[in-house]
Design a protein around this motif. Structure first.
Motif, PDB file in Angstrom:
ATOM      1  N   ASN A  47      19.493   1.664  -3.925  1.00  0.00           N
ATOM      2  CA  ASN A  47      18.302   0.875  -3.599  1.00  0.00           C
ATOM      3  C   ASN A  47      17.777   1.205  -2.206  1.00  0.00           C
ATOM      4  N   LYS A  48      18.526   2.019  -1.460  1.00  0.00           N
ATOM      5  CA  LYS A  48      18.102   2.518  -0.148  1.00  0.00           C
ATOM      6  C   LYS A  48      18.397   4.014  -0.087  1.00  0.00           C
TER       7      LYS A  48
ATOM      8  N   LEU B  10       2.159   2.972  -0.338  1.00  0.00           N
ATOM      9  CA  LEU B  10       3.544   3.209   0.065  1.00  0.00           C
ATOM     10  C   LEU B  10       4.064   1.997   0.833  1.00  0.00           C
ATOM     11  N   TYR B  11       5.264   1.542   0.443  1.00  0.00           N
ATOM     12  CA  TYR B  11       5.949   0.469   1.162  1.00  0.00           C
ATOM     13  C   TYR B  11       7.293   1.003   1.642  1.00  0.00           C
ATOM     14  N   VAL B  12       7.528   0.880   2.935  1.00  0.00           N
ATOM     15  CA  VAL B  12       8.811   1.243   3.529  1.00  0.00           C
ATOM     16  C   VAL B  12       9.411  -0.051   4.078  1.00  0.00           C
ATOM     17  N   ASN B  13      10.590  -0.402   3.580  1.00  0.00           N
ATOM     18  CA  ASN B  13      11.224  -1.667   3.952  1.00  0.00           C
ATOM     19  C   ASN B  13      10.266  -2.842   3.743  1.00  0.00           C
ATOM     20  N   ASN B  14       9.571  -2.811   2.615  1.00  0.00           N
ATOM     21  CA  ASN B  14       8.628  -3.865   2.193  1.00  0.00           C
ATOM     22  C   ASN B  14       7.403  -4.005   3.081  1.00  0.00           C
ATOM     23  N   LYS B  15       7.129  -3.018   3.929  1.00  0.00           N
ATOM     24  CA  LYS B  15       5.922  -3.033   4.766  1.00  0.00           C
ATOM     25  C   LYS B  15       5.032  -1.866   4.362  1.00  0.00           C
TER      26      LYS B  15
ATOM     27  N   THR C 210      -0.507   8.312  -6.922  1.00  0.00           N
ATOM     28  CA  THR C 210       0.952   8.311  -6.977  1.00  0.00           C
ATOM     29  C   THR C 210       1.394   7.241  -7.963  1.00  0.00           C
ATOM     30  N   THR C 211       2.221   7.619  -8.915  1.00  0.00           N
ATOM     31  CA  THR C 211       2.711   6.641  -9.885  1.00  0.00           C
ATOM     32  C   THR C 211       3.628   5.637  -9.205  1.00  0.00           C
ATOM     33  N   ASN C 212       3.665   4.436  -9.716  1.00  0.00           N
ATOM     34  CA  ASN C 212       4.541   3.397  -9.175  1.00  0.00           C
ATOM     35  C   ASN C 212       5.997   3.793  -9.356  1.00  0.00           C
ATOM     36  N   PHE C 213       6.829   3.479  -8.360  1.00  0.00           N
ATOM     37  CA  PHE C 213       8.272   3.671  -8.498  1.00  0.00           C
ATOM     38  C   PHE C 213       9.010   2.835  -7.459  1.00  0.00           C
TER      39      PHE C 213
ATOM     40  N   ILE D  63       9.183  22.931   0.021  1.00  0.00           N
ATOM     41  CA  ILE D  63       8.516  22.398   1.206  1.00  0.00           C
ATOM     42  C   ILE D  63       7.863  21.078   0.791  1.00  0.00           C
ATOM     43  N   LYS D  64       8.264  20.000   1.456  1.00  0.00           N
ATOM     44  CA  LYS D  64       7.799  18.648   1.117  1.00  0.00           C
ATOM     45  C   LYS D  64       7.703  17.817   2.397  1.00  0.00           C
ATOM     46  N   ARG D  65       7.125  16.627   2.244  1.00  0.00           N
ATOM     47  CA  ARG D  65       6.948  15.717   3.368  1.00  0.00           C
ATOM     48  C   ARG D  65       7.994  14.596   3.286  1.00  0.00           C
ATOM     49  N   ILE D  66       8.652  14.317   4.404  1.00  0.00           N
ATOM     50  CA  ILE D  66       9.620  13.221   4.440  1.00  0.00           C
ATOM     51  C   ILE D  66       8.871  11.890   4.394  1.00  0.00           C
ATOM     52  N   ILE D  67       9.246  11.072   3.440  1.00  0.00           N
ATOM     53  CA  ILE D  67       8.666   9.742   3.277  1.00  0.00           C
ATOM     54  C   ILE D  67       9.673   8.672   3.662  1.00  0.00           C
ATOM     55  N   GLY D  68      10.927   8.859   3.269  1.00  0.00           N
ATOM     56  CA  GLY D  68      11.964   7.863   3.535  1.00  0.00           C
ATOM     57  C   GLY D  68      13.129   8.426   4.314  1.00  0.00           C
ATOM     58  N   LEU D  69      13.615   7.635   5.257  1.00  0.00           N
ATOM     59  CA  LEU D  69      14.747   8.015   6.104  1.00  0.00           C
ATOM     60  C   LEU D  69      15.992   7.239   5.672  1.00  0.00           C
ATOM     61  N   PRO D  70      17.176   7.662   6.116  1.00  0.00           N
ATOM     62  CA  PRO D  70      18.406   6.980   5.713  1.00  0.00           C
ATOM     63  C   PRO D  70      18.348   5.472   5.994  1.00  0.00           C
ATOM     64  N   GLY D  71      18.785   4.690   4.991  1.00  0.00           N
ATOM     65  CA  GLY D  71      18.855   3.240   5.129  1.00  0.00           C
ATOM     66  C   GLY D  71      17.567   2.507   4.778  1.00  0.00           C
ATOM     67  N   GLU D  72      16.501   3.228   4.441  1.00  0.00           N
ATOM     68  CA  GLU D  72      15.222   2.586   4.152  1.00  0.00           C
ATOM     69  C   GLU D  72      15.035   2.367   2.656  1.00  0.00           C
ATOM     70  N   THR D  73      14.302   1.307   2.327  1.00  0.00           N
ATOM     71  CA  THR D  73      13.850   1.123   0.951  1.00  0.00           C
ATOM     72  C   THR D  73      12.454   1.719   0.835  1.00  0.00           C
ATOM     73  N   ILE D  74      12.191   2.378  -0.257  1.00  0.00           N
ATOM     74  CA  ILE D  74      10.898   3.016  -0.501  1.00  0.00           C
ATOM     75  C   ILE D  74      10.392   2.514  -1.848  1.00  0.00           C
ATOM     76  N   GLU D  75       9.130   2.128  -1.858  1.00  0.00           N
ATOM     77  CA  GLU D  75       8.503   1.702  -3.103  1.00  0.00           C
ATOM     78  C   GLU D  75       7.048   2.141  -3.076  1.00  0.00           C
ATOM     79  N   TYR D  76       6.569   2.529  -4.239  1.00  0.00           N
ATOM     80  CA  TYR D  76       5.152   2.839  -4.395  1.00  0.00           C
ATOM     81  C   TYR D  76       4.601   1.884  -5.432  1.00  0.00           C
ATOM     82  N   LYS D  77       3.578   1.121  -5.029  1.00  0.00           N
ATOM     83  CA  LYS D  77       2.986   0.145  -5.939  1.00  0.00           C
ATOM     84  C   LYS D  77       1.478   0.139  -5.757  1.00  0.00           C
ATOM     85  N   ASP D  78       0.761   0.344  -6.850  1.00  0.00           N
ATOM     86  CA  ASP D  78      -0.709   0.352  -6.834  1.00  0.00           C
ATOM     87  C   ASP D  78      -1.267   1.318  -5.798  1.00  0.00           C
ATOM     88  N   ASP D  79      -0.642   2.511  -5.742  1.00  0.00           N
ATOM     89  CA  ASP D  79      -1.065   3.604  -4.864  1.00  0.00           C
ATOM     90  C   ASP D  79      -0.875   3.307  -3.376  1.00  0.00           C
TER      91      ASP D  79
END
Length: 186
Positions: free
Chosen positions: A137-138, A97-102, A123-126, A79-95
């Motif tokens: 990358n997506k 969340l960035y989805v499609n660079n936003k 959350t660790t950066n990734f 059981i988990k939470r959806i963070i990213g959907l198909p076609g999206e870029t996901i990044e975690y930086k300095d705690d």
């Protein structure tokens, strides 16, 4: 005597029919589930009893921040939470969340992050390409990217990779135990 026997068999038939209806409703619409482990804290705690909605998935795709139940093996549900959907870029930086660079806010973990010491990371950066199994990358079509709310202690897409949407069995909608947590899951 035959009317008593008939009455008894009629009741037995009715009970069997009702049990079959209940079984079908449970199999295809809603399912009780016990949360195992700390990976969804603070939203869901170990041993919380929840109701998982199966029928919604017949009509629409799961959405960002839905808490979903999915199979990774024939014996193990996660059981988990959806963070990213198909076609999206996901990044975690300095705690953050960035989805499609936003930047995207995650209000369900704000209270935990606010309790951290200065400069501590929840959350660790990734990035998807560099840190997530699969080399994409997506988020690939037909898949989602999931995280547990307890980021330091969760086996999620950072380790499991992308989750096929056809492995999602339901969306967590309601907590019924413990009683002080009774209500809709946010």
């Amino acid at each position: 005597m035959t009317s008593k026997k008939r009455s008894w068999t009629d009741w037995l038939k009715l009970i069997i029919i009702l049990l079959l209806i209940l079984l079908i409703v449970r199999m295809f619409t809603f399912n009780p589930l016990i949360v195992e482990g700390p990976s969804m804290q603070p939203t869901l705690m170990n041993d919380d009893r929840i109701i998982v909605d199966k029928i919604s998935l017949l009509f629409k795709e799961p959405e960002r921040f839905d808490i979903v139940v999915f199979h990774t093996t024939s014996r193990k549900n996660y059981i988990k939470r959806i963070i990213g959907l198909p076609g999206e870029t996901i990044e975690y930086k300095d705690d953050i969340l960035y989805v499609n660079n936003k930047q995207v806010d995650e209000p369900f973990i704000t209270s935990v992050k606010d309790q951290l010491p200065l400069n501590a990371r929840y959350t660790t950066n990734f990035t998807l390409l560099e840190d997530i199994p699969g080399g994409y990358n997506k988020v690939p079509d037909g898949h989602v990217f999931v995280l547990g709310d307890n980021r330091p202690n969760s086996t999620d897409s950072r380790r499991l990779g992308y989750i096929p949407t056809n492995q999602i069995t339901g969306i967590a909608r309601f907590t019924y135990w413990p009683l002080n947590e009774f209500g809709l899951i946010k």
